[in-house]
Structures are given as C-alpha cells and as structure tokens.
Design an enzyme around this catalytic site. Structure first.
Site, PDB file in Angstrom:
ATOM      1  N   GLY A  51       3.861   6.723  -0.406  1.00 45.02           N
ATOM      2  CA  GLY A  51       3.839   8.144  -0.079  1.00 45.02           C
ATOM      3  C   GLY A  51       3.290   8.400   1.306  1.00 45.02           C
ATOM      4  O   GLY A  51       2.403   7.712   1.766  1.00 45.02           O
ATOM      5  N   THR A  52       3.857   9.349   2.002  1.00 43.34           N
ATOM      6  CA  THR A  52       3.374   9.880   3.261  1.00 43.34           C
ATOM      7  C   THR A  52       3.832  11.325   3.284  1.00 43.34           C
ATOM      8  O   THR A  52       4.682  11.696   2.467  1.00 43.34           O
ATOM      9  CB  THR A  52       3.974   9.162   4.469  1.00 43.34           C
ATOM     10  OG1 THR A  52       5.381   9.376   4.444  1.00 43.34           O
ATOM     11  CG2 THR A  52       3.689   7.670   4.422  1.00 43.34           C
ATOM     12  N   THR A  53       3.477  12.142   4.132  1.00 46.42           N
ATOM     13  CA  THR A  53       2.588  12.140   5.276  1.00 46.42           C
ATOM     14  C   THR A  53       1.510  13.197   5.013  1.00 46.42           C
ATOM     15  O   THR A  53       1.811  14.234   4.405  1.00 46.42           O
ATOM     16  CB  THR A  53       3.394  12.504   6.541  1.00 46.42           C
ATOM     17  OG1 THR A  53       4.354  11.479   6.780  1.00 46.42           O
ATOM     18  CG2 THR A  53       2.502  12.650   7.780  1.00 46.42           C
ATOM     19  N   ASP A  68       3.442  16.192   2.419  1.00 44.30           N
ATOM     20  CA  ASP A  68       4.817  16.344   1.957  1.00 44.30           C
ATOM     21  C   ASP A  68       4.895  15.828   0.522  1.00 44.30           C
ATOM     22  O   ASP A  68       3.910  15.340  -0.024  1.00 44.30           O
ATOM     23  CB  ASP A  68       5.783  15.582   2.878  1.00 44.30           C
ATOM     24  CG  ASP A  68       5.774  14.090   2.595  1.00 44.30           C
ATOM     25  OD1 ASP A  68       4.695  13.477   2.711  1.00 44.30           O
ATOM     26  OD2 ASP A  68       6.827  13.539   2.231  1.00 44.30           O
TER      27      ASP A  68
END
EC number: 3.4.25.1
Length: 275
Positions: A51-53, A68
């Site tokens: 997962g990002t950001t 996000d």
C-alpha cells in the site's frame, strides 16, 4: 502466558508485575506472537499486497494525514478501498506504506501498546515517546523487511505540552526523524512531495489543508501506478484524518466528495495542475 485459565485463575504471567510496554510483555512470555519474531521463510522474497501513498501536513490547529485507497500486488490492483490511515490513540494518527498485512498488524499492536501504557501508568505517553515506540517496533521487523516485507509508516499527532502538531517519519531500519511542515511516504511520495512544496502554507485553514492533501495524492496517482486516485464512479475517496487539541477526527464521505470535486474542477482542461 496460557490462552486458557488454570484452575479458574489467570496464568502466572498476568500476576507478575512488569513494565508499561505491552510489546515487551508479549516478547517475554510468547515472543513468537510478535510479527518480527516469527520464523523467516526460506524463500528469498514473498509477494504480498503493498500500500501507498501517505501525505502528512501541519496546519495551525494540528496535523492532517491522508492516504490513497489502493493496494497492489505486482502489476495487479489487489484492493481498491483499503484504509491506510488510523487513529493510534486519541491524539495521534499513523499511516502505513509497504507490505499491507504486516503494516496493519503493526498498527494494531501499536494501538494496544499505547492503550496498555495508559492503563498501567495512568497517563498518556508523550508524543515523542509514542514516536520512539513505533520506531522500536520497526527495528524488530527488520528481519521481515530483509525478506521484502518492509513497512514504512508515518506518524503525527498533537503535542499537548507544546500546543502544536508534530510529524515523524521513519526508515525501514527504525530510524525516526521529526519532519516540519509536511511529509510523504510510499511509492508516490516524490510526486506528492512536489505538490506539497508548492501548495503548503503555514496559515492554511481546515478546508484548504484538506484540498492540499487531496491534490497531493491526485498528483501522486497521476504519475505512480501504485497510488490510486479518486474513484468517482465507485465513490472511493482518500482517507483523511485530522488531529488537534480536540482529538482525532476522520472526514466523512460528503466532505471528501466535495474536496475531490473541487480539485477535479480546478484540473478541468489542465490535468497537470500547472499554475
């Protein structure tokens, strides 16, 4: 520490005086339950959703943290509506980037760690103390990180003593650094940081701070495939948490939809957002 009662009594581990750290308590009695103490796989690397950001910014009343909602597994979207920003306790937020499963487990353990301290000591841990506890958890996860299961969180909260919001960043080895003004982490961090540099102002109001965070995530999603942009058709918006003297609040969907609509309208015929 046994999961069952012995002759109707709590196990001996619960009757022995110890420190205020829940992680140390588990490490002393059932160390294999801690994420960083589990046997490492023999394979050189594992594939798991990432997962990002995450973007964090200080504003006059505290700290805002936004993430996000996309998790990816290689070139595949593993999840479209994953939450990556959590309340660590009443006065702090933690955001996660990296291996999703390990990161979420670390957040849960961190939440219990802070609650355990509060119950044992009868007071809140200082904000700097919380940041250092999270750093210690990261250091214990170094073995998994070397196997490709790295976690890099962001931490922010309201310092009741100083009367201001503060942001902390980390590296994968557990290094902890205080950030000023704003910070971003994850694969889209470089693009989000560029937006924050241009848009952040020290006297931002609440609505402007939200818009700046959403716009920074929009720019990250525009150039980083692992970062999800606002999904208008599925009505999936970024997660936005704010923390100040009154505690932690998360923005509801109506407010987020309005903030996203404002950003999209300003980007109409100008998707790059050049000014």
């Amino acid at each position: 520490m046994s999961p069952t009662l012995s002759h109707g009594r709590l196990p001996e581990a619960f009757m022995t005086a110890g420190g205020a750290s829940f992680t140390e308590f588990v490490g002393r009695h059932e160390p294999q339950l801690l994420p960083g103490r589990r046997p490492l796989p023999s394979t050189p690397a594992l594939e798991a959703p990432h997962g990002t950001t995450i973007v964090s910014l200080a504003w006059p009343e505290g700290v805002l943290m936004a993430g996000d909602r996309r998790a990816t597994l290689g070139n595949v979207i593993a999840n479209r509506d994953m939450d990556k920003v959590f309340a660590a306790d009443d006065l702090s937020l933690v955001g996660i980037a990296g291996t999703a499963g390990v990161a979420i487990e670390m957040v849960r353990l961190f939440q219990v760690e802070l609650e355990h301290y509060e119950k044992i000591e009868g007071t809140h841990m200082s904000l700097e103390g919380k940041a250092n506890r999270l750093a210690a958890m990261l250091r214990s996860n170094l073995g998994l990180a070397m196997q490709g299961l790295a976690v890099v969180p962001a931490f922010g909260g309201y310092d009741a003593v100083a009367g201001t919001g503060r942001i902390f960043s980390y590296d994968v080895t557990g290094g902890c650094y205080e950030e000023h003004r704003h910070h971003s982490v994850g694969s889209g961090a470089a693009f989000a940081r560029g937006a924050l540099k241009k848009l952040w102002r020290p006297d931002m109001g609440r609505d402007e701070a939200v818009r700046v965070a959403v716009e920074a995530l929009y720019d990250a999603a525009d150039d980083d495939s692992a970062t999800g942009g606002p999904d208008v058709h599925r009505r999936i918006w970024p997660t936005v948490g704010m923390v100040g003297a009154d505690g932690v609040t998360f923005l509801d969907e109506v407010v987020l939809e309005g903030a996203v609509a404002t950003v999209l309208e300003t980007r109409r015929d100008n998707p790059g957002g050049a000014r």
